[in-house]
Design an enzyme around this catalytic site. Structure first.
Site, PDB file in Angstrom:
ATOM      1  N   HIS A 143      -6.211 -39.378 -38.565  1.00  0.00           N
ATOM      2  CA  HIS A 143      -6.438 -39.160 -39.702  1.00  0.00           C
ATOM      3  C   HIS A 143      -7.897 -39.156 -40.230  1.00  0.00           C
ATOM      4  O   HIS A 143      -8.259 -40.377 -40.391  1.00  0.00           O
ATOM      5  CB  HIS A 143      -5.446 -39.300 -40.805  1.00  0.00           C
ATOM      6  CG  HIS A 143      -5.771 -38.758 -42.253  1.00  0.00           C
ATOM      7  ND1 HIS A 143      -6.125 -39.609 -43.151  1.00  0.00           N
ATOM      8  CD2 HIS A 143      -5.578 -37.541 -42.554  1.00  0.00           C
ATOM      9  CE1 HIS A 143      -6.147 -39.147 -44.149  1.00  0.00           C
ATOM     10  NE2 HIS A 143      -5.969 -37.786 -44.091  1.00  0.00           N
ATOM     11  N   ARG A 144      -8.769 -38.145 -40.385  1.00  0.00           N
ATOM     12  CA  ARG A 144     -10.147 -38.481 -40.588  1.00  0.00           C
ATOM     13  C   ARG A 144     -10.898 -39.215 -39.463  1.00  0.00           C
ATOM     14  O   ARG A 144     -11.822 -40.016 -39.789  1.00  0.00           O
ATOM     15  CB  ARG A 144     -10.578 -38.876 -41.982  1.00  0.00           C
ATOM     16  CG  ARG A 144      -9.530 -38.359 -43.261  1.00  0.00           C
ATOM     17  CD  ARG A 144      -9.848 -38.801 -44.506  1.00  0.00           C
ATOM     18  NE  ARG A 144      -8.985 -38.334 -45.638  1.00  0.00           N
ATOM     19  CZ  ARG A 144      -8.802 -38.893 -46.830  1.00  0.00           C
ATOM     20  NH1 ARG A 144      -9.651 -39.728 -47.146  1.00  0.00           N
ATOM     21  NH2 ARG A 144      -8.053 -38.008 -47.576  1.00  0.00           N
ATOM     22  N   GLU A 196      -7.747 -35.389 -36.633  1.00  0.00           N
ATOM     23  CA  GLU A 196      -8.027 -34.408 -37.902  1.00  0.00           C
ATOM     24  C   GLU A 196      -9.184 -34.729 -38.724  1.00  0.00           C
ATOM     25  O   GLU A 196      -9.653 -36.135 -38.800  1.00  0.00           O
ATOM     26  CB  GLU A 196      -6.849 -34.770 -38.922  1.00  0.00           C
ATOM     27  CG  GLU A 196      -6.706 -33.773 -40.077  1.00  0.00           C
ATOM     28  CD  GLU A 196      -6.952 -34.390 -41.316  1.00  0.00           C
ATOM     29  OE1 GLU A 196      -7.282 -33.522 -42.457  1.00  0.00           O
ATOM     30  OE2 GLU A 196      -7.922 -35.295 -41.412  1.00  0.00           O
ATOM     31  N   ASP A 244     -12.126 -32.883 -41.995  1.00  0.00           N
ATOM     32  CA  ASP A 244     -12.233 -32.286 -43.018  1.00  0.00           C
ATOM     33  C   ASP A 244     -13.421 -31.434 -43.191  1.00  0.00           C
ATOM     34  O   ASP A 244     -14.581 -31.973 -42.863  1.00  0.00           O
ATOM     35  CB  ASP A 244     -11.905 -32.815 -44.781  1.00  0.00           C
ATOM     36  CG  ASP A 244     -10.799 -33.848 -44.711  1.00  0.00           C
ATOM     37  OD1 ASP A 244      -9.434 -33.062 -44.585  1.00  0.00           O
ATOM     38  OD2 ASP A 244     -10.878 -35.052 -44.646  1.00  0.00           O
ATOM     39  N   HIS A 258     -14.473 -35.203 -46.883  1.00  0.00           N
ATOM     40  CA  HIS A 258     -13.162 -34.912 -47.612  1.00  0.00           C
ATOM     41  C   HIS A 258     -13.687 -34.576 -48.897  1.00  0.00           C
ATOM     42  O   HIS A 258     -12.999 -33.763 -49.504  1.00  0.00           O
ATOM     43  CB  HIS A 258     -12.322 -36.426 -47.435  1.00  0.00           C
ATOM     44  CG  HIS A 258     -11.302 -36.157 -48.553  1.00  0.00           C
ATOM     45  ND1 HIS A 258     -11.040 -36.304 -49.649  1.00  0.00           N
ATOM     46  CD2 HIS A 258      -9.808 -35.750 -47.822  1.00  0.00           C
ATOM     47  CE1 HIS A 258      -9.787 -35.973 -50.206  1.00  0.00           C
ATOM     48  NE2 HIS A 258      -9.076 -35.760 -48.919  1.00  0.00           N
ATOM     49  N   GLU A 272      -9.453 -29.333 -40.713  1.00  0.00           N
ATOM     50  CA  GLU A 272      -8.853 -28.908 -41.842  1.00  0.00           C
ATOM     51  C   GLU A 272      -9.976 -28.295 -42.737  1.00  0.00           C
ATOM     52  O   GLU A 272     -11.146 -28.856 -43.011  1.00  0.00           O
ATOM     53  CB  GLU A 272      -8.558 -30.130 -42.685  1.00  0.00           C
ATOM     54  CG  GLU A 272      -7.764 -29.571 -44.196  1.00  0.00           C
ATOM     55  CD  GLU A 272      -7.559 -30.966 -45.019  1.00  0.00           C
ATOM     56  OE1 GLU A 272      -7.090 -31.888 -44.544  1.00  0.00           O
ATOM     57  OE2 GLU A 272      -7.492 -30.555 -46.468  1.00  0.00           O
ATOM     58  N   LYS A 304     -11.547 -27.560 -46.126  1.00  0.00           N
ATOM     59  CA  LYS A 304     -11.293 -28.246 -47.011  1.00  0.00           C
ATOM     60  C   LYS A 304     -12.597 -27.685 -48.306  1.00  0.00           C
ATOM     61  O   LYS A 304     -13.608 -28.417 -48.318  1.00  0.00           O
ATOM     62  CB  LYS A 304     -11.750 -29.795 -47.218  1.00  0.00           C
ATOM     63  CG  LYS A 304     -11.430 -30.602 -48.140  1.00  0.00           C
ATOM     64  CD  LYS A 304      -9.976 -31.018 -48.630  1.00  0.00           C
ATOM     65  CE  LYS A 304      -9.321 -32.254 -48.088  1.00  0.00           C
ATOM     66  NZ  LYS A 304      -8.028 -32.450 -48.273  1.00  0.00           N
ATOM     67  N   ASP A 325      -3.957 -42.861 -40.230  1.00  0.00           N
ATOM     68  CA  ASP A 325      -5.171 -43.428 -40.097  1.00  0.00           C
ATOM     69  C   ASP A 325      -5.265 -44.659 -38.939  1.00  0.00           C
ATOM     70  O   ASP A 325      -6.126 -45.124 -38.648  1.00  0.00           O
ATOM     71  CB  ASP A 325      -5.332 -44.201 -41.517  1.00  0.00           C
ATOM     72  CG  ASP A 325      -5.462 -43.571 -42.957  1.00  0.00           C
ATOM     73  OD1 ASP A 325      -5.804 -42.219 -42.662  1.00  0.00           O
ATOM     74  OD2 ASP A 325      -4.977 -43.689 -43.759  1.00  0.00           O
TER      75      ASP A 325
HETATM   76  O1  G3P Z   1      -4.687 -32.627 -43.233  1.00  0.00           O
HETATM   77  C1  G3P Z   1      -3.669 -33.711 -43.419  1.00  0.00           C
HETATM   78  C2  G3P Z   1      -4.451 -34.378 -44.624  1.00  0.00           C
HETATM   79  O2  G3P Z   1      -5.778 -34.652 -44.132  1.00  0.00           O
HETATM   80  C3  G3P Z   1      -4.436 -33.621 -45.858  1.00  0.00           C
HETATM   81  O3  G3P Z   1      -4.831 -34.499 -46.856  1.00  0.00           O
HETATM   82  O4  G3P Z   1      -6.592 -35.173 -48.492  1.00  0.00           O
HETATM   83  O5  G3P Z   1      -6.388 -36.299 -46.490  1.00  0.00           O
HETATM   84  O6  G3P Z   1      -7.470 -34.104 -46.527  1.00  0.00           O
HETATM   85  P1  G3P Z   1      -6.464 -35.016 -46.957  1.00  0.00           P
HETATM   86 MG    MG Z   2      -7.695 -33.866 -44.311  1.00  0.00          MG
END
Ligand code: G3P
Ligand code: MG
Length: 243
Positions: free
Chosen positions: A11-12, A38, A40, A53, A113, A115, A235
Site C-alpha cells: 500500500h503506497r 498500490e 495514488d 495521496h 489508484e 485519486k 503497508d
Molecule cells: O487503494 C486502496 C487504498 O489506497 C485506498 O485508500 O486513502 O489509502 O488511497 P487510500
Molecule cells: Mg490509495
C-alpha cells in the site's frame, strides 16, 4: 494469485518502512519481495500525472500549497520524504512516468489508484488511462486501475477500455453491483474493517475479485483469506501471510 494479481499488494509502496508514494517506498516493496504495489495518482496544474495521496503538500512535503495549483516544474522542487525520516530527505514527488520506469526495472506489478484533485475527476481518468494504455511496459502484468471516483473510472474506461478496473469503496454500499456493472468494473476494493463473510461470499459469487485495504494485522489477513478475499493491500507486505 487471483487472475489479476498476487495475494499481497504493498500500500503506497512499503509505506511502513519508507515514505508513502515515493520511489524509495516502491524500491523497499520490491526488496521485501512484494510482487505488486498500490499508489495514488493525481494531476499537476499543467496536467501531468504525479504520485501523491493528499491534495495538498502539507503532510508529506511540509509546505503550503495544493497539487492542482502547481505545475510539474514547481512540484519538482518539493521533497516528499523528510517527514518520515532524514534518510529520505531527498525523495521527490514521483511522476507517473518515473515510477513506471522503476516498476519495469524491478519487475513490479501495480494497482494504480486514480485519486483526482477536486473537480478533476474526468481529466485524471483520461490522462492516466491514456498513459497506461500507451506506456505500460509489456514485461509487466496488466495493471488494475481503481478509484473512489465513478467519473474517473468512466473516463479511464473511455480511453482505455481494456484496462481492468476496480471500484474502490469504504464499507461496501448497497448498490455495489449496479455501480460495478455501470462502470464495467471487474474487481471490488473495499475497506477491510467493515467487511463481513457474507459480503465476501456475494461479491466473489458474482465473479469479481475482492481486495481489501489497509490490512496490517496478520491475523486479520488470515481471517480475510479464510473468507475468500483475494488480496490484501498492506503497508507492511512482509508481515502478511500469503493466503
Ligand atoms: O487503494 C486502496 C487504498 O489506497 C485506498 O485508500 O486513502 O489509502 O488511497 P487510500
Ligand atoms: Mg490509495
Amino acid at each position: 494469485m487471483d487472475n489479476r494479481g498476487p495475494r499481497v499488494i504493498a500500500h503506497r509502496g512499503a509505506s511502513a518502512q519508507a515514505p508513502e508514494n515515493t520511489m524509495a517506498a516502491m524500491e523497499k516493496a520490491a526488496d521485501l519481495g512484494a510482487a505488486w504495489v498500490e499508489f495514488d495518482v493525481k494531476l499537476s496544474r499543467d496536467g501531468h500525472p504525479v504520485v501523491m495521496h493528499d491534495d495538498t503538500l502539507r503532510r508529506t512535503c511540509g509546505a503550503p500549497g495544493a497539487v492542482a495549483d502547481l505545475t510539474l516544474a514547481e512540484l519538482s522542487a518539493f521533497r516528499a520524504g523528510a517527514w518520515f525520516g532524514p534518510a529520505f530527505a531527498d525523495e521527490p514527488i514521483p511522476t507517473l512516468e518515473g515510477l513506471v520506469a522503476l516498476l519495469e526495472r524491478r519487475g513490479l506489478g501495480a494497482n494504480v489508484e486514480l485519486k483526482p484533485c477536486p473537480g478533476r475527476d474526468t481529466e485524471t481518468g483520461q490522462v492516466v488511462g491514456a498513459f497506461l494504455r500507451d506506456r505500460w511496459p509489456a514485461s509487466l502484468p496488466v495493471p488494475v486501475v481503481s478509484s473512489f471516483s465513478d467519473e474517473s473510472l468512466a473516463a479511464c474506461r473511455a480511453v482505455a477500455p481494456d484496462l481492468p478496473r476496480a471500484l474502490l469503496v469504504e464499507a461496501i454500499p448497497g448498490d455495489w453491483a449496479d455501480r460495478m456493472a455501470a462502470l464495467g468494473c471487474v474487481d471490488l476494493h473495499a475497506r477491510w474493517r467493515e467487511l463481513t463473510a457474507e459480503q465476501v461470499r456475494r461479491v466473489r459469487g458474482a465473479g469479481h475479485a475482492l481486495r481489501c485495504y489497509t490490512v496490517n494485522d496478520p491475523q486479520a489477513a488470515r481471517r480475510l483469506f479464510d473468507w475468500g478475499v483475494d488480496a490484501v493491500i498492506s503497508d507492511a507486505p512482509d508481515r502478511m501471510p500469503n493466503g
